[in-house]
Design an enzyme around this catalytic site. Structure first.
Site, PDB file in Angstrom:
ATOM      1  N   TYR A 160      43.816  33.197  24.936  1.00 53.54           N
ATOM      2  CA  TYR A 160      43.757  31.733  24.865  1.00 53.54           C
ATOM      3  C   TYR A 160      44.193  31.210  23.495  1.00 53.54           C
ATOM      4  O   TYR A 160      44.649  30.084  23.379  1.00 53.54           O
ATOM      5  CB  TYR A 160      42.330  31.243  25.138  1.00 53.54           C
ATOM      6  CG  TYR A 160      42.013  30.984  26.587  1.00 53.54           C
ATOM      7  CD1 TYR A 160      42.132  31.993  27.531  1.00 53.54           C
ATOM      8  CD2 TYR A 160      41.592  29.731  27.012  1.00 53.54           C
ATOM      9  CE1 TYR A 160      41.823  31.756  28.862  1.00 53.54           C
ATOM     10  CE2 TYR A 160      41.285  29.482  28.338  1.00 53.54           C
ATOM     11  CZ  TYR A 160      41.399  30.500  29.258  1.00 53.54           C
ATOM     12  OH  TYR A 160      41.099  30.251  30.568  1.00 53.54           O
TER      13      TYR A 160
ATOM     14  N   LYS B 212      40.658  45.863  30.485  1.00 54.19           N
ATOM     15  CA  LYS B 212      41.698  46.680  31.089  1.00 54.19           C
ATOM     16  C   LYS B 212      42.131  47.710  30.047  1.00 54.19           C
ATOM     17  O   LYS B 212      43.252  47.678  29.528  1.00 54.19           O
ATOM     18  CB  LYS B 212      42.877  45.800  31.531  1.00 54.19           C
ATOM     19  CG  LYS B 212      42.626  45.012  32.801  1.00 54.19           C
ATOM     20  CD  LYS B 212      42.686  45.868  34.070  1.00 54.19           C
ATOM     21  CE  LYS B 212      44.125  46.252  34.403  1.00 54.19           C
ATOM     22  NZ  LYS B 212      44.172  47.174  35.586  1.00 54.19           N
TER      23      LYS B 212
ATOM     24  N   ASP C 210      39.833  44.564  37.117  1.00 53.22           N
ATOM     25  CA  ASP C 210      40.272  44.420  38.522  1.00 53.22           C
ATOM     26  C   ASP C 210      39.231  45.021  39.462  1.00 53.22           C
ATOM     27  O   ASP C 210      38.914  44.457  40.516  1.00 53.22           O
ATOM     28  CB  ASP C 210      41.672  45.019  38.743  1.00 53.22           C
ATOM     29  CG  ASP C 210      41.793  46.464  38.267  1.00 53.22           C
ATOM     30  OD1 ASP C 210      40.906  46.938  37.519  1.00 53.22           O
ATOM     31  OD2 ASP C 210      42.776  47.125  38.652  1.00 53.22           O
TER      32      ASP C 210
ATOM     33  N   ASP D 135      37.153  33.907  32.464  1.00 54.75           N
ATOM     34  CA  ASP D 135      37.524  32.669  33.161  1.00 54.75           C
ATOM     35  C   ASP D 135      37.657  32.946  34.656  1.00 54.75           C
ATOM     36  O   ASP D 135      37.107  32.225  35.495  1.00 54.75           O
ATOM     37  CB  ASP D 135      38.853  32.155  32.585  1.00 54.75           C
ATOM     38  CG  ASP D 135      39.316  30.880  33.251  1.00 54.75           C
ATOM     39  OD1 ASP D 135      38.472  30.005  33.490  1.00 54.75           O
ATOM     40  OD2 ASP D 135      40.525  30.759  33.540  1.00 54.75           O
TER      41      ASP D 135
ATOM     42  N   ASP E  31      34.752  32.169  37.916  1.00 53.96           N
ATOM     43  CA  ASP E  31      35.071  31.331  39.090  1.00 53.96           C
ATOM     44  C   ASP E  31      34.766  32.095  40.367  1.00 53.96           C
ATOM     45  O   ASP E  31      34.213  31.557  41.329  1.00 53.96           O
ATOM     46  CB  ASP E  31      36.564  30.946  39.095  1.00 53.96           C
ATOM     47  CG  ASP E  31      36.804  29.550  38.534  1.00 53.96           C
ATOM     48  OD1 ASP E  31      36.013  29.129  37.666  1.00 53.96           O
ATOM     49  OD2 ASP E  31      37.774  28.884  38.956  1.00 53.96           O
TER      50      ASP E  31
END
Ligand code: IPM
Ligand code: MG
Length: 368
Positions: free
Chosen positions: A145, A196, A229, A253, A257
């Site tokens: 970000y 990751k 993932d 983020d 959600d």
């Protein structure tokens, strides 16, 4: 250094349904001021698209300084299609990102709790989500970000290149991991750290630093590392395996959600963005619902104010140390759900559909 005013709350309702849900938070704050003499000092101003319309910027210096001297910023929501064509640097979202970065709010707490009254509102089977209580700790001031270099530039062959940089330092990882471990100790004592590390060096560093901190200071907490993932998949397969999830800005983020929908509606979930404590033990913080500005339902009086009200409950707990009052407010929300009151987003057969302000009033009527 700007001194933090201990009881000051800055209300930034923002765009879309932000002002509608914030109106209910204001009622709650007033209730606490008059009934419990909690003596909160409030101020209110513009942020996001509405600020851009009036001042040509989504966050004026004046509002930014007000935020700096407030113990708590209560934010509604920013953005909407009206501002989709505004230049990148002046988009409503930039205000939010500047507040997070400049107030140094590095730890974003996003609880996903499935209220037993709303088990059927989730798209997942009741046995998968009932009793769910996850806390996602999202790193909020680093990663892709904010990493440099960034931008869109023309390149030699006539094409353009868009660049963002995913970067973390050890200290950025350690301070947010520490928050996650400390939270876990007060909950079910389990942390899952997601990155990751199989493809990204910054992810590899993330895993190593979390592991080292665990060995040094938090051996008594159960720690698992999980690729992000896989975490996305596990959140749907068996979400109750998680207690605290700690992860970077971008994965946080997305995963938050996803986790929110396990609980039935985005309209229910609060969040807290916390900074570091200063020498006096004071801390800056911003509280906001996870949902956005929801332009499609703006002005209809049907938005769910629960996420915002529960965000204020988080403020009571994390910024003002009124743990009892926070619990009281959470219980009031549950009692209203128990009575069958529902805003449109969580409405189901046999329940009573209420407006935004009726929901706020019902919650206040349950406060003691
Ligand atoms: C969130 C939002 C923000 C983010 C946007 C509005 C900038 O999606 O708080 O999750 O990406 O962090
Ligand atoms: Mg988001």
């Amino acid at each position: 250094m700007i001194k933090i005013k201990k009881r000051k709350i800055l209300l930034l309702p923002g765009d879309g349904i932000g002002p509608e849900v914030m109106a209910e938070v204001k009622k709650i704050i007033n209730w606490y001021n008059y009934k419990k003499f909690l003596d909160f000092e409030t101020d209110e101003d513009l942020v996001g698209g509405c600020s851009y319309d009036k001042h040509g910027t989504p966050l004026t210096d004046e509002v930014f300084f007000k935020a700096l001297e407030s113990a708590v910023v209560m934010l509604g929501a920013v953005g909407g299609p009206k501002w989709d064509t505004v230049e990148f640097a002046k988009r409503p979202e930039r205000a939010l990102l500047k507040l997070r970065k400049e107030l140094k709010l590095f730890a974003n707490l996003r609880p996903a709790i499935c209220f037993k009254q709303l088990v059927d509102a989730s798209t997942l089977k009741p046995e998968i989500v009932s009793g769910l209580d996850i806390m996602i700790v999202r790193e909020l001031t680093g990663g892709i970000y904010f990493g440099e270099p960034r931008g869109i530039k023309p390149i030699e062959n006539g094409e353009r290149r868009g660049t963002n940089t995913h970067t973390y330092t050890s200290s950025e990882i350690i301070r947010v991991a520490r928050i996650a471990f400390d939270l876990a100790k007060k909950r079910s004592n389990k942390v899952t750290s997601c990155e990751k590390s199989n493809v990204m060096e910054a992810g590899q560093l993330w895993r190593e630093e979390v592991q080292l901190l665990h060995e040094k200071e938090y051996k008594e907490v159960e720690l698992n590392h999980m690729l992000a993932d896989n975490c996305a998949m596990q959140l749907l397969r068996n979400p109750k395996q998680f207690d605290v999830i700690v992860t970077d800005n971008l994965f946080g983020d997305i995963l938050s959600d996803q986790a929110s929908m396990l609980t039935g509606s985005l309209g229910l979930l609060p969040s807290a963005s916390l900074g570091a404590k200063n020498k006096e033990g004071e801390m800056r913080a911003m509280y906001e619902p996870i949902h956005g500005s929801a332009p499609d339902i703006t002005g209809k009086g049907i938005a769910n104010p629960i996420a915002s009200i529960l965000s204020f409950a988080m403020a009571l707990k994390y910024s003002f140390n009124h743990d009892k009052e926070a619990e009281n407010l959470e219980k009031a929300v549950q009692a209203v759900l128990e009575d069958g009151f529902r805003t449109k987003d969580i409405m189901s057969k046999g329940m009573k559909e209420v407006s935004t302000s009726q929901m706020g009033d019902a919650i206040i009527s349950k406060l003691k």
